[in-house]
Design a protein around this motif. Structure first.
Motif, PDB file in Angstrom:
ATOM      1  N   SER A 137       8.431  -5.460  -4.526  1.00 14.38           N
ATOM      2  CA  SER A 137       8.504  -4.414  -3.503  1.00 14.38           C
ATOM      3  C   SER A 137       7.165  -4.319  -2.792  1.00 14.38           C
ATOM      4  N   CYS A 138       7.182  -3.743  -1.608  1.00 12.78           N
ATOM      5  CA  CYS A 138       5.990  -3.657  -0.766  1.00 12.78           C
ATOM      6  C   CYS A 138       5.827  -2.235  -0.249  1.00 12.78           C
ATOM      7  N   HIS A 141       7.454 -12.888   1.592  1.00  6.81           N
ATOM      8  CA  HIS A 141       7.310 -11.684   2.405  1.00  6.81           C
ATOM      9  C   HIS A 141       5.910 -11.619   3.018  1.00  6.81           C
ATOM     10  N   TRP A 201       9.733  -2.871   2.283  1.00  4.69           N
ATOM     11  CA  TRP A 201      10.502  -4.071   1.936  1.00  4.69           C
ATOM     12  C   TRP A 201      10.680  -4.145   0.425  1.00  4.69           C
ATOM     13  N   HIS A 205       0.120  -5.120   3.955  1.00  6.82           N
ATOM     14  CA  HIS A 205       1.151  -5.232   2.932  1.00  6.82           C
ATOM     15  C   HIS A 205       0.526  -5.263   1.542  1.00  6.82           C
TER      16      HIS A 205
END
Length: 66
Positions: free
Chosen positions: A36-37, A59, A41, A22
């Motif tokens: 955001s990733c 996250h 995600w 990630h």
């Protein structure tokens, strides 16, 4: 538009550190900050940069443990 340096999960926290690791970034657009990733995600826009950073940290921490 401002983008903060990205945070990356490492292998010590149980995330895979391979090509699917990630990579989270915080981007500001106007008065909103978005997390955001690379995995797809994203979090809703936040007026609080700190809240956007917390969304990203949650996250990276993974799903909640029951």
């Amino acid at each position: 538009m401002y983008t903060e340096p990205s945070a990356q999960a490492d292998s010590r926290d149980g995330h895979d550190s391979g090509p699917t690791a990630h990579q989270v970034r915080i981007t500001e657009r106007g008065s909103f900050a978005y997390a955001s990733c690379d995995c797809g995600w994203f979090a809703p826009g936040r007026r609080s940069r700190d809240r956007a950073r917390r969304d990203a940290a949650e996250h990276l921490a993974g799903p909640p443990q029951d």
